[in-house]
Scaffold this active site. Structure first.
Site, short mmCIF file in Angstrom:
data_model
loop_
_atom_site.label_atom_id
_atom_site.label_comp_id
_atom_site.label_asym_id
_atom_site.label_seq_id
_atom_site.Cartn_x
_atom_site.Cartn_y
_atom_site.Cartn_z
N LEU A 150 98.40 1.52 102.32
CA LEU A 150 99.50 1.67 101.36
C LEU A 150 100.50 0.51 101.44
CD1 LEU A 150 100.18 5.51 101.64
CD2 LEU A 150 98.78 4.30 99.96
N SER B 135 89.83 9.54 99.99
CA SER B 135 90.93 10.05 100.78
C SER B 135 90.73 11.53 101.05
CB SER B 135 92.23 9.82 99.98
OG SER B 135 93.31 10.53 100.56
N HIS C 256 84.82 4.73 111.73
CA HIS C 256 84.25 3.57 111.03
C HIS C 256 82.73 3.62 110.97
CE1 HIS C 256 88.06 0.91 111.94
NE2 HIS C 256 88.35 1.96 111.19
N LYS D 212 89.39 -3.67 111.77
CA LYS D 212 89.25 -3.84 113.21
C LYS D 212 89.94 -2.69 113.91
CE LYS D 212 92.68 -4.16 114.91
NZ LYS D 212 93.83 -3.17 114.94
N ARG E 137 96.02 7.12 117.27
CA ARG E 137 95.90 5.98 118.19
C ARG E 137 96.00 6.40 119.66
NH1 ARG E 137 97.78 3.21 113.77
NH2 ARG E 137 97.02 1.08 113.49
N ASP F 19 93.31 -1.90 119.94
CA ASP F 19 94.24 -1.88 118.80
C ASP F 19 94.91 -3.24 118.61
OD1 ASP F 19 95.56 -0.73 116.64
OD2 ASP F 19 97.25 -0.05 117.86
N TYR G 281 93.38 -8.81 119.10
CA TYR G 281 93.80 -10.05 118.43
C TYR G 281 93.77 -11.22 119.40
CZ TYR G 281 95.19 -7.38 114.35
OH TYR G 281 95.17 -6.57 113.25
P1 NDP Z 1 97.12 5.53 109.63
O1 NDP Z 1 97.15 6.64 110.60
O2 NDP Z 1 98.40 5.08 109.03
O3 NDP Z 1 96.15 5.91 108.42
C1 NDP Z 1 94.82 6.32 108.62
C2 NDP Z 1 94.35 7.08 107.39
O4 NDP Z 1 92.99 7.42 107.59
C3 NDP Z 1 95.08 8.39 107.17
O5 NDP Z 1 96.25 8.22 106.42
C4 NDP Z 1 94.05 9.19 106.42
O6 NDP Z 1 94.09 8.83 105.03
C5 NDP Z 1 92.71 8.66 106.95
N1 NDP Z 1 92.08 9.59 107.90
C6 NDP Z 1 90.86 10.13 107.73
N2 NDP Z 1 90.56 10.93 108.75
C7 NDP Z 1 91.61 10.92 109.59
C8 NDP Z 1 91.88 11.57 110.84
N3 NDP Z 1 91.00 12.39 111.42
N4 NDP Z 1 93.09 11.31 111.42
C9 NDP Z 1 93.97 10.49 110.87
N5 NDP Z 1 93.75 9.85 109.70
C10 NDP Z 1 92.58 10.06 109.06
O7 NDP Z 1 96.37 4.31 110.35
P2 NDP Z 1 96.43 2.78 109.96
O8 NDP Z 1 96.45 2.61 108.51
O9 NDP Z 1 97.48 2.13 110.77
O10 NDP Z 1 95.02 2.26 110.58
C11 NDP Z 1 93.78 2.44 109.91
C12 NDP Z 1 92.77 1.40 110.42
O11 NDP Z 1 93.26 0.11 110.12
C13 NDP Z 1 92.51 1.40 111.93
O12 NDP Z 1 91.17 1.07 112.18
C14 NDP Z 1 93.42 0.31 112.44
O13 NDP Z 1 92.97 -0.26 113.67
C15 NDP Z 1 93.37 -0.68 111.31
N6 NDP Z 1 94.61 -1.50 111.24
C16 NDP Z 1 94.48 -2.84 111.08
C17 NDP Z 1 95.60 -3.63 110.96
C18 NDP Z 1 95.45 -5.06 110.66
O14 NDP Z 1 96.45 -5.77 110.74
N7 NDP Z 1 94.28 -5.54 110.28
C19 NDP Z 1 96.96 -3.06 111.08
C20 NDP Z 1 96.98 -1.62 111.17
C21 NDP Z 1 95.83 -0.90 111.26
P3 NDP Z 1 93.97 9.94 103.87
O15 NDP Z 1 95.20 10.80 104.00
O16 NDP Z 1 93.92 9.13 102.64
O17 NDP Z 1 92.70 10.70 104.13
#
Ligand code: NDP
Length: 341
Positions: free
Chosen positions: A19, A39, A86, A104, A172, A185, A189
């Site tokens: 988002l 989602s 994943h 990642k 996490r 996490d 990097y």
């Molecule tokens: P969030 O917790 O903010 O979001 C994860 C989303 O995944 C949830 O909002 C939900 O979306 C969905 N989801 C599906 N199943 C589950 C579950 N069992 N528990 C929790 N969430 C679930 O995480 P991030 O967005 O921070 O991270 C998501 C991925 O992105 C990770 O692999 C992380 O390592 C990676 N990441 C990479 C970054 C980068 O800079 N490249 C920075 C931050 C994260 P919904 O409600 O739509 O189902």
């Protein structure tokens, strides 16, 4: 490219990263567009779809892979869910005949990463891991300088990625969903960045882990320090923590000079400094490059690879190698011994 010719992406998982970074970044992409969402939160997904001009019928639940497979607008899937989900989602996307861009860390283990690579190879779809820093201009410049031996042989690299964590309920902090703590996490990097810039694979690792008594770290680790030894003789000192003031820096010490990238692993704010000796004087230069949205660059790279049938710069094998090395780092910390690779 005009919108009609851009590669259509489905975004899977609408959390913070999707988002706040990924969906906005599509606005700066030139070859990619968001055309579908997957989602577990239908109301949120409908609202997000409306905001981004995505058709309501292209919003799927996590059981919607068959319907997504039948949507010809979707050429690629971007997986942005908790790490341990994943594997199954990448395999499902490959089964739907879609190319895959996966956040990642690639997975929660090397075995999972191997299964993902095999599934994509079998389905003849591309697999890219979203190592955004490898598409970010300042990090690219450091790679170029080091690989071009700007200051001669590299002796030492220091990479630090730390932050403070305060979300006890978050996935996490659950080993089953995250696979590990600070290492996969944010320490990732350091690991991936060092490998990318030196262009060699480590021959051995040593590591130490410490977690404070805080119940936050009941399941996953807080702080990891690890060193990598490279065939050329270069040593890398890497450190990561969920419990320390935010620092995201990369420093390269070579025979004839030093390169320092501040905010190396951040979304923005990179500052690049070059230092070397000229006669008796110390010459210091700040190199300024145009700022670009690294998420947009990364997504456009995947789109280009699909349009031109090329292998991504950071394919599944790149993610697998990091999973193998992270397992070696955990083993080194557990045993107290160097692990040969
Ligand atoms: P969030 O917790 O903010 O979001 C994860 C989303 O995944 C949830 O909002 C939900 O979306 C969905 N989801 C599906 N199943 C589950 C579950 N069992 N528990 C929790 N969430 C679930 O995480 P991030 O967005 O921070 O991270 C998501 C991925 O992105 C990770 O692999 C992380 O390592 C990676 N990441 C990479 C970054 C980068 O800079 N490249 C920075 C931050 C994260 P919904 O409600 O739509 O189902």
């Amino acid at each position: 490219l005009p919108p009609g010719e851009r590669v259509g992406f489905a975004i899977v998982g609408l959390g913070r990263l999707s988002l706040e970074e990924i969906l906005p970044a599509f606005g700066e992409c030139r070859r990619a567009k968001p055309v579908a969402l997957m989602s577990g939160s239908p109301d949120k997904a409908k609202a997000v779809a409306a905001q981004h001009g995505i058709k309501p019928e292209a919003v799927y639940g996590y059981d919607g892979w068959d319907a997504l497979a039948r949507n010809p607008e979707v050429k690629a899937v971007y997986i942005v869910t908790p790490n341990a989900l994943h594997r199954d989602q990448v395999i499902a996307a490959a089964g739907a005949g879609k190319h895959v861009l996966c956040e990642k860390p690639m997975a929660a283990s090397a075995a999972e990463a191997r299964a993902m690579i095999d599934a994509c190879a079998k389905a003849n779809v591309k697999l890219m891991i979203a190592y955004r820093c490898q598409y970010e201009p300042y990090n690219r410049e450091v790679v170029r300088l080091v690989r071009g031996a700007k200051y001669g042989k590299v002796k030492l690299i220091e990479a630090t990625n730390t932050q403070t964590m305060s979300l006890p309920e978050q996935w996490r902090m659950r080993k089953a969903l995250a696979g590990g703590g600070a290492l996969p996490d944010i320490g990732l990097y350091c690991l991936n960045g060092v490998r990318a810039l030196i262009g060699e694979e480590p021959v051995s690792v040593q590591a130490q882990i410490h977690s404070s008594d805080d119940p936050l770290y009941r399941e996953v680790e807080e702080t990891v320090a690890f060193t990598l030894r490279f065939p050329s003789g270069a040593l890398a000192l890497c450190s990561t923590s969920y419990g320390a003031h935010e620092t995201r820096s990369l420093t390269v010490q070579a025979e004839g000079g030093a390169i320092q990238l501040q905010n190396a692993f951040a979304y923005e704010g990179q500052r690049l400094f070059l230092n070397h000796r000229e006669g008796k004087a110390e010459a210091k230069e700040e190199r300024v490059l145009g700022a670009k949205n690294q998420f947009a660059l990364e997504i456009d790279h995947m789109a280009t690879c699909i349009l031109e049938n090329r292998t991504p710069r950071t394919p599944g094998e790149e993610g697998l190698q990091d999973q193998i090395l992270m397992e070696a780092i955990y083993e080194a910390a557990r045993t107290g011994n160097a692990v040969a690779l």
